[in-house]
Design a protein around this motif. Structure first.
Motif, short mmCIF file in Angstrom:
data_model
loop_
_atom_site.label_atom_id
_atom_site.label_comp_id
_atom_site.label_asym_id
_atom_site.label_seq_id
_atom_site.Cartn_x
_atom_site.Cartn_y
_atom_site.Cartn_z
N VAL A 62 0.85 -1.18 0.00
CA VAL A 62 0.00 0.00 0.00
C VAL A 62 0.89 1.24 0.00
O VAL A 62 1.99 1.23 0.57
N VAL A 63 0.42 2.29 -0.66
CA VAL A 63 1.12 3.57 -0.68
C VAL A 63 0.36 4.54 0.22
O VAL A 63 -0.87 4.61 0.17
N PHE A 64 1.10 5.27 1.04
CA PHE A 64 0.50 6.27 1.93
C PHE A 64 0.98 7.64 1.45
O PHE A 64 2.08 8.08 1.78
N PRO A 65 0.17 8.34 0.63
CA PRO A 65 0.60 9.65 0.11
C PRO A 65 0.43 10.74 1.16
O PRO A 65 -0.69 11.21 1.38
N LEU A 66 1.51 11.13 1.79
CA LEU A 66 1.47 12.19 2.81
C LEU A 66 1.81 13.52 2.14
O LEU A 66 2.70 14.25 2.58
N LEU A 67 1.09 13.83 1.09
CA LEU A 67 1.37 14.99 0.26
C LEU A 67 0.30 16.04 0.46
O LEU A 67 -0.90 15.72 0.49
N HIS A 68 0.71 17.29 0.57
CA HIS A 68 -0.22 18.40 0.74
C HIS A 68 -0.09 19.33 -0.46
O HIS A 68 1.00 19.59 -0.95
N GLY A 69 -1.23 19.84 -0.92
CA GLY A 69 -1.20 20.83 -1.99
C GLY A 69 -1.18 20.21 -3.37
O GLY A 69 -1.45 19.03 -3.57
N ALA A 70 -0.86 21.07 -4.36
CA ALA A 70 -0.88 20.66 -5.76
C ALA A 70 0.15 19.57 -6.02
O ALA A 70 1.15 19.46 -5.32
N PHE A 71 -0.10 18.78 -7.04
CA PHE A 71 0.78 17.68 -7.47
C PHE A 71 0.95 16.62 -6.39
O PHE A 71 2.02 16.06 -6.20
N GLY A 72 -0.13 16.36 -5.68
CA GLY A 72 -0.06 15.33 -4.64
C GLY A 72 -1.39 15.12 -3.94
O GLY A 72 -1.92 14.01 -3.91
N GLU A 73 -1.93 16.20 -3.39
CA GLU A 73 -3.22 16.12 -2.70
C GLU A 73 -4.38 16.35 -3.66
O GLU A 73 -5.53 16.15 -3.30
N ASP A 74 -4.08 16.75 -4.88
CA ASP A 74 -5.10 17.22 -5.81
C ASP A 74 -5.57 16.17 -6.81
O ASP A 74 -6.26 16.49 -7.77
N GLY A 75 -5.20 14.92 -6.62
CA GLY A 75 -5.64 13.85 -7.52
C GLY A 75 -4.60 13.42 -8.53
O GLY A 75 -4.78 12.40 -9.20
N THR A 76 -3.49 14.16 -8.66
CA THR A 76 -2.49 13.82 -9.67
C THR A 76 -1.77 12.52 -9.31
O THR A 76 -1.67 11.60 -10.14
N VAL A 77 -1.24 12.44 -8.10
CA VAL A 77 -0.58 11.21 -7.66
C VAL A 77 -1.58 10.07 -7.55
O VAL A 77 -1.28 8.91 -7.90
N GLN A 78 -2.79 10.39 -7.12
CA GLN A 78 -3.83 9.36 -7.02
C GLN A 78 -4.12 8.75 -8.39
O GLN A 78 -4.33 7.54 -8.52
N GLY A 79 -4.12 9.59 -9.43
CA GLY A 79 -4.33 9.08 -10.78
C GLY A 79 -3.20 8.15 -11.22
O GLY A 79 -3.45 7.12 -11.86
N LEU A 80 -1.97 8.51 -10.88
CA LEU A 80 -0.83 7.65 -11.18
C LEU A 80 -0.99 6.29 -10.52
O LEU A 80 -0.77 5.23 -11.14
N LEU A 81 -1.38 6.29 -9.25
CA LEU A 81 -1.54 5.04 -8.51
C LEU A 81 -2.72 4.23 -9.04
O LEU A 81 -2.68 2.99 -9.08
N GLU A 82 -3.78 4.92 -9.47
CA GLU A 82 -4.91 4.22 -10.09
C GLU A 82 -4.48 3.52 -11.38
O GLU A 82 -4.85 2.38 -11.65
N LEU A 83 -3.69 4.21 -12.20
CA LEU A 83 -3.20 3.62 -13.44
C LEU A 83 -2.34 2.39 -13.17
O LEU A 83 -2.34 1.43 -13.95
N ALA A 84 -1.59 2.43 -12.07
CA ALA A 84 -0.74 1.30 -11.71
C ALA A 84 -1.51 0.22 -10.98
O ALA A 84 -0.94 -0.83 -10.66
N ASP A 85 -2.81 0.45 -10.70
CA ASP A 85 -3.66 -0.53 -10.02
C ASP A 85 -3.11 -0.84 -8.62
O ASP A 85 -3.03 -1.99 -8.20
#
Length: 375
Positions: free
Chosen positions: A110-133
């Protein structure tokens, strides 16, 4: 639920740092989680994201990322980089060094994204992780994006029947094409106003404006962080917060006891970045907030409704104003709130009976229980 093989620790990749103006806040959050996570149950793989976007395998010594003597920690880029590898459903981490064969670090559960603000909390990293399943802690792409955007967040709240305060949303094109119309709209709101970047958190880039002649400077400051801004009418009221935690399975969201932010005054006219993270004793949290029982119930009910309004998962903190006439006005939802042991979200859950240590465990378990793909 994902079941790691018998006898093996659950492998958790902590993502922190990032490209936003909240880089240092993310590092401080990571320090808190590294220090408190159950090392007997979890194997932690710390992955820092430098300000230029480079992923690096980071030092797992939590003290390196803590806020010490007012200094802000920072992830530094280097010659060694980390990337996601593996196939569908596998979060394989690979280390690359110049002129060397890539080195596999193995899969994480599991990945725990402890990111705040743009390029992390805004769905960008989440999209990357979704693509990687890959499974990850916290809100998905839509909820992250809406929760980061102070304009569309309000649209979602209004659609859910929650009361929001008067505001004006200003795009880059609107400001460049007709700044006078923006000034006129702000005049109709009435001073004082708060000028905010649309997609930033931790009170970065926010200004309280008392006079029309100070408006343009405040807009320029907000636009340094985001070319889209919101300008909100000042609301007289107490600042009340409530933590929300996703329910297990089909259960409804869980809510903490509400807390109240009290800014001690001095140089701070509102709960700004320095009051939150830099200066000791600039603000305090009272939890549970001294509110009538029916207001506490209303705060918790509306916080859960806000959580569902943006389709949040995992965790969120929902902020309200409680006005002198007894009205609740929702301010915002934060899908990755400050998460150090002294941050408001963990403190509210501790007051409700869930410790910081157990809160981390619950969030990871929620992520492991969640299926990948559309849901």
């Amino acid at each position: 639920m994902l079941n790691p093989s018998h006898g093996r620790k659950i492998r958790v990749a902590l993502l922190f740092g990032g490209r936003s103006s909240e880089h240092a806040v993310s590092c401080v959050t990571a320090a808190g989680v590294m220090n408190a996570i159950d090392q007997d149950k979890y194997e932690v793989v710390p992955v820092g994201i430098a300000k230029d976007g480079q992923w690096v395998l980071s030092n797992g010594e939590w003290q390196q990322w803590a806020l010490n003597a007012g200094e802000l920690p920072e992830v530094r880029s280097g010659s060694e980089t980390v990337r996601l590898g593996g196939g569908p459903g596998r979060a394989g981490l690979v280390v690359n060094r110049p002129n060397e064969v890539p080195r596999e670090l193995g899969d994480v559960d599991v990945v725990f994204p402890l990111l705040h603000g743009a390029f992390g909390e805004d769905g960008t990293v989440q999209g990357l992780l979704e693509l990687a399943d890959v499974r990850y802690v916290g809100a998905g792409v839509l909820a992250s994006a809406v929760g980061m955007d102070k304009h569309y967040m309000k649209v979602a709240f209004e659609a859910a029947g929650l009361k929001v305060g008067p505001y004006v949303a200003v795009t880059d094109k609107e400001w460049r094409r007709d700044p006078q119309s923006v000034r006129d709209a702000v005049e109709r709101l009435g001073y004082p106003v708060f000028v905010k970047p649309c997609r930033a958190g931790s009170s970065v880039g926010i200004s309280r404006v008392e006079r029309a002649e100070d408006l343009e400077a405040a807009i320029a400051e907000a636009r340094r962080h985001d070319l889209r801004i919101v300008i909100e009418a000042s609301i007289t009221g107490r600042e009340i917060e409530c933590g929300v935690l996703e329910g297990r399975g089909s259960d409804a969201p869980r809510t903490s006891l509400p807390g109240e932010i009290v800014v001690q005054g001095g140089a701070h006219t509102f709960y700004d970045f320095e009051a939150k993270y830099v200066e000791d004793n600039a603000a305090s949290l009272s939890c549970p907030a001294d509110l009538p029982a029916d207001v506490i119930a209303a705060v918790r009910e509306q916080a859960a409704r806000a959580f569902d309004a943006v389709s949040a998962e995992g965790l969120s903190r929902v902020d309200f104003f409680y006005t002198p006439d007894g009205e609740l006005v929702i301010n915002e939802i934060n899908t990755m709130p400050g998460f150090t042991p002294i941050s408001m979200y963990p403190q509210m859950w501790a007051a409700t009976g869930l410790s910081y240590h157990d809160l981390i465990d619950e969030l990871i378990q929620l992520a492991l229980d969640r299926p990948t793909g559309l849901r």
